[in-house]
Design an enzyme around this catalytic site. Structure first.
Site, mmCIF file in Angstrom:
data_model
loop_
_atom_site.group_PDB
_atom_site.id
_atom_site.type_symbol
_atom_site.label_atom_id
_atom_site.label_comp_id
_atom_site.label_asym_id
_atom_site.label_seq_id
_atom_site.Cartn_x
_atom_site.Cartn_y
_atom_site.Cartn_z
ATOM 1 N N GLY A 1 -19.945 -4.588 -93.592
ATOM 2 C CA GLY A 1 -19.745 -3.798 -94.807
ATOM 3 C C GLY A 1 -20.203 -2.367 -94.630
ATOM 4 N N VAL B 1 -26.871 -1.972 -96.216
ATOM 5 C CA VAL B 1 -27.497 -1.620 -97.497
ATOM 6 C C VAL B 1 -28.470 -2.709 -97.941
ATOM 7 C CG1 VAL B 1 -25.645 -0.130 -98.331
ATOM 8 C CG2 VAL B 1 -25.551 -2.588 -98.816
ATOM 9 N N ASP B 2 -28.265 -3.931 -97.439
ATOM 10 C CA ASP B 2 -29.085 -5.064 -97.885
ATOM 11 C C ASP B 2 -30.525 -5.009 -97.367
ATOM 12 O OD1 ASP B 2 -27.110 -6.302 -99.402
ATOM 13 O OD2 ASP B 2 -26.283 -7.327 -97.654
ATOM 14 N N MET C 1 -26.029 -5.470 -105.492
ATOM 15 C CA MET C 1 -25.719 -6.359 -104.380
ATOM 16 C C MET C 1 -27.011 -7.007 -103.897
ATOM 17 S SD MET C 1 -22.962 -4.182 -102.160
ATOM 18 C CE MET C 1 -21.256 -4.001 -102.719
ATOM 19 N N GLY C 2 -26.878 -7.921 -102.938
ATOM 20 C CA GLY C 2 -28.041 -8.607 -102.390
ATOM 21 C C GLY C 2 -27.776 -10.096 -102.428
ATOM 22 N N ARG C 3 -27.146 -10.579 -101.361
ATOM 23 C CA ARG C 3 -26.735 -11.970 -101.317
ATOM 24 C C ARG C 3 -27.951 -12.861 -101.208
ATOM 25 N NH1 ARG C 3 -21.932 -11.785 -97.753
ATOM 26 N NH2 ARG C 3 -23.508 -11.064 -96.295
ATOM 27 N N GLU D 1 -27.074 -9.965 -107.252
ATOM 28 C CA GLU D 1 -25.894 -10.840 -107.304
ATOM 29 C C GLU D 1 -26.185 -12.246 -106.781
ATOM 30 O OE1 GLU D 1 -22.782 -9.578 -104.619
ATOM 31 O OE2 GLU D 1 -24.188 -9.226 -102.978
ATOM 32 N N GLN E 1 -22.318 1.320 -104.966
ATOM 33 C CA GLN E 1 -23.699 1.393 -104.492
ATOM 34 C C GLN E 1 -23.823 1.504 -102.969
ATOM 35 O OE1 GLN E 1 -25.892 -2.556 -105.237
ATOM 36 N NE2 GLN E 1 -23.796 -2.975 -105.838
#
Lengths: 403, 403
Positions: free
Chosen positions: B11, B139-140, B184-186, B236, B290
């Site tokens: 990503g 980004v995570d 975000m943030g799985r 998320e 984001q």
């Protein structure tokens, strides 16, 4: 010397406080009033005498106020009804008590109606010592008479840049994919149209024209066939020919008789997936951020909002100046330039300036050069944003401060 | 002198191209390779010999590349399986054909696994003239060993500023209202936690701990009772104790075995409305913006990403340097400072660095001072963004250019 009062109403913008800063600074540069009061939460707070003293605001606070998004005085959606005499009497009672000669009201459509109603009431009752001046603001850019509305340029800049950035994002994969960007815009397509300033929009759907599903889906298919991608921008207010909103399932009412919209992006996504026009659709609803992302303020927008406040303050020195809104007029010429002027608030109240249909290209294929030429100067330049530890500085809203 | 190849995967981030710019500039400052090839669309494109020549990139293009969000070389989600010998043979064939000594792969978890797999394959087959170097981005912020990940700081800066701005927006009305910001943030809560840098977050819900609906709703009620508002941030990836995602209704699969999430914000909204904890809830899903809103880049993040590229290039002059990822190490001391170092890519591949549970305050009440101290320097500073007519300049993605 008497006093003045400034208040804000309606939905926030990134620069609504720049106009407030202009009124306050105007009185510091050229004292017309003893005290500059801020009225908290619009007419709703004024009815309750919720006033603060802004007269001696520091230069530092004035600067940071300009970059602080959302009404620092608070807002309201309270509608002053002409039939409600008690409200009118109460407002004039408050104005009398605090010796307020001029009330500046920063807002959109409904706020200009409030300015018109209060000045009409004063005239009908032979009241000459209280006057009312409107200052426009709205990200929707849908006010009549003024060339454009303070607040629009910054929202448009955020939208155009986010369109470019998300387009770059969605293109990195080779897979077939549609990206749908949803913007605000209940009745007018100005915000959705501003995405076209990025130069990357394939299809833009505005509320001014009834939505034709077949034509739209055919265009999506063409774009997918040509390049495996399609970048779509849709305004929240898009309707079918029968008046039904695309986002019909989520429509509610805000008490002003306006539908509360949202979900047009997901509606478009479902249309595309159901029709098989594309296999994958991603939606970004810009939602609240588009009207308050002040780190993307347009320099032109901040400057104009501030100067509009200065201009409104200066004009109000004229004892006959009431029931008026100060607007922005574009000066003809090769270089973008504006002048400030006044028009009757009643010319603006309760009307909507639509995005011109003749500026829309056929089949949702974007907007005409005239539209781009109109919008481009409004998003120009970036003010120096002051940060602290990576987060933008802001003025603590006056309605949050302890008495 | 042999050549090198740089490619990107996974990503996008706002600064992934700064690392690419660093590798290219590194070779201009200190020529280790004849040609710097860019591989389009990660390993997927390399398998098809989709290469471009980046050796002589101008200073101007190098600068604008750093502010261009999303992989300028394109990305892929193609997973190189160790069992698929044909893919490995084909990649080494391409490397041989173009005399590529070092392949730099900029990406996250899966990309580090690719670096590990390729270097293991080389070792197992006695191949010493092709080497593999990983550069982290996500980004995570969920990669092991490195102190933090390039890309995180800019996303965190956008999130923290947007949190502040939307908080100012939602507060202008006196009405009871909850605002829910979805990030975000799985599997890791770093992005959601970054909203706390704004200083305004009431409740933050991270995926590291099973979601307790009752405790959460009780906190919402307390906040509403205290001030009529509640500002909630939700990742998320938040799950119930049984492993079900809050956003379960919308969960799909991305082909990597990862759930494609979205909708946690709306799930929280429905929980609150259904329970009667508040009457009105607004949701902003930050979605794609984001990870690509480059006009909010963090200066620290861009600089580190760029220098990481320089460092990777310089280290690769060592003929034994392979199967390694270059990471960022925080130097102890009063002033924030980092060093670059190398670790085995296999130490990073297929692991997730969670947000520390001990940094979470009880009952979703935010994050500890240690967390803020860790995150704060990463969002510091704003680079000079170059604009044209109000829209950020960008490098046209290499995969879009006509041959």
């Amino acid at each position: 010397m008497a006093n003045c009062l400034v208040a804000q109403s309606g939905g926030p913008t990134s620069v609504i406080n720049a106009t407030l800063a202009g009124v306050v600074k105007g009185n510091q540069l050229n004292q017309v009033y003893d005290i500059v009061y801020g009225g908290l939460h619009g007419v709703e707070g004024i009815l309750q005498e919720m006033l603060v003293d802004l007269t001696h605001m520091s230069e530092e606070e004035n600067y940071v106020l300009r970059q602080t998004p959302a009404s620092a005085l608070g807002s309201c959606r309270y509608k002053l009804k002409r039939s409600n005499t008690a409200d009118f009497e109460r407002i004039f009672e408050v104005l009398e008590k605090y010796d307020i000669e001029t009330m500046f009201y920063i807002g959109g459509n409904d706020s200009m109606d409030t300015v018109a109603a209060l000045s009409e009431y004063a005239e009908a009752h032979g009241i000459t010592n209280h006057r009312f001046v409107g200052c426009p603001k709205t990200v929707d850019n849908d006010l009549m008479v003024t060339d454009h509305c303070p607040g629009y340029g910054s929202a448009a800049k955020f939208i155009a840049n986010t369109a470019l950035q998300t387009w770059l994002d969605v293109n990195v994969y080779t897979r077939e994919e549609v990206f749908v960007l949803e913007t605000m815009g209940r009745d007018a397509g100005w915000l959705a149209a501003s995405a076209c300033l990025s130069g990357i929009v394939d299809l833009v759907v505005l509320p001014e024209v009834a939505f034709n599903k077949e034509v739209f889906l055919e265009e999506v298919r063409k774009s997918i066939k040509e390049k495996n991608k399609c970048y779509v921008v849709v305004s929240e207010g898009v309707r079918y020919a029968d008046g039904t909103y695309l986002a019909a399932g989520e429509a509610k009412n805000d008490g002003f008789g306006h539908a509360v919209l949202g979900g047009a992006g997901n509606a478009v996504k479902n249309l595309i997936l159901d029709s098989g026009a594309a296999k994958r659709v991603k939606v970004q609803d810009l939602s609240t951020a588009q009207r308050c992302h002040a780190t993307d303020q347009s320099f032109v927008d901040v400057e104009e909002s501030f100067k509009l406040g200065l201009s409104a303050h200066m004009r109000s020195a004229d004892k006959g100046f009431t029931g008026m809104m100060v607007g922005v007029k574009r000066v003809e010429g090769d270089v973008y330039n504006v002048e400030y002027f006044a028009t009757k608030a009643s010319n603006v109240a309760n009307h909507v300036k639509s995005f011109p249909v003749e500026w829309m290209l056929p089949n949702y294929r974007g907007v005409a050069k005239e539209a781009l030429d109109y919008m481009r100067p409004l998003i120009e330049g970036s003010p120096v944003i002051r940060y602290k530890d990576g987060v933008q500085q802001y003025v603590v809203p006056f309605y949050m401060r302890k008495k």
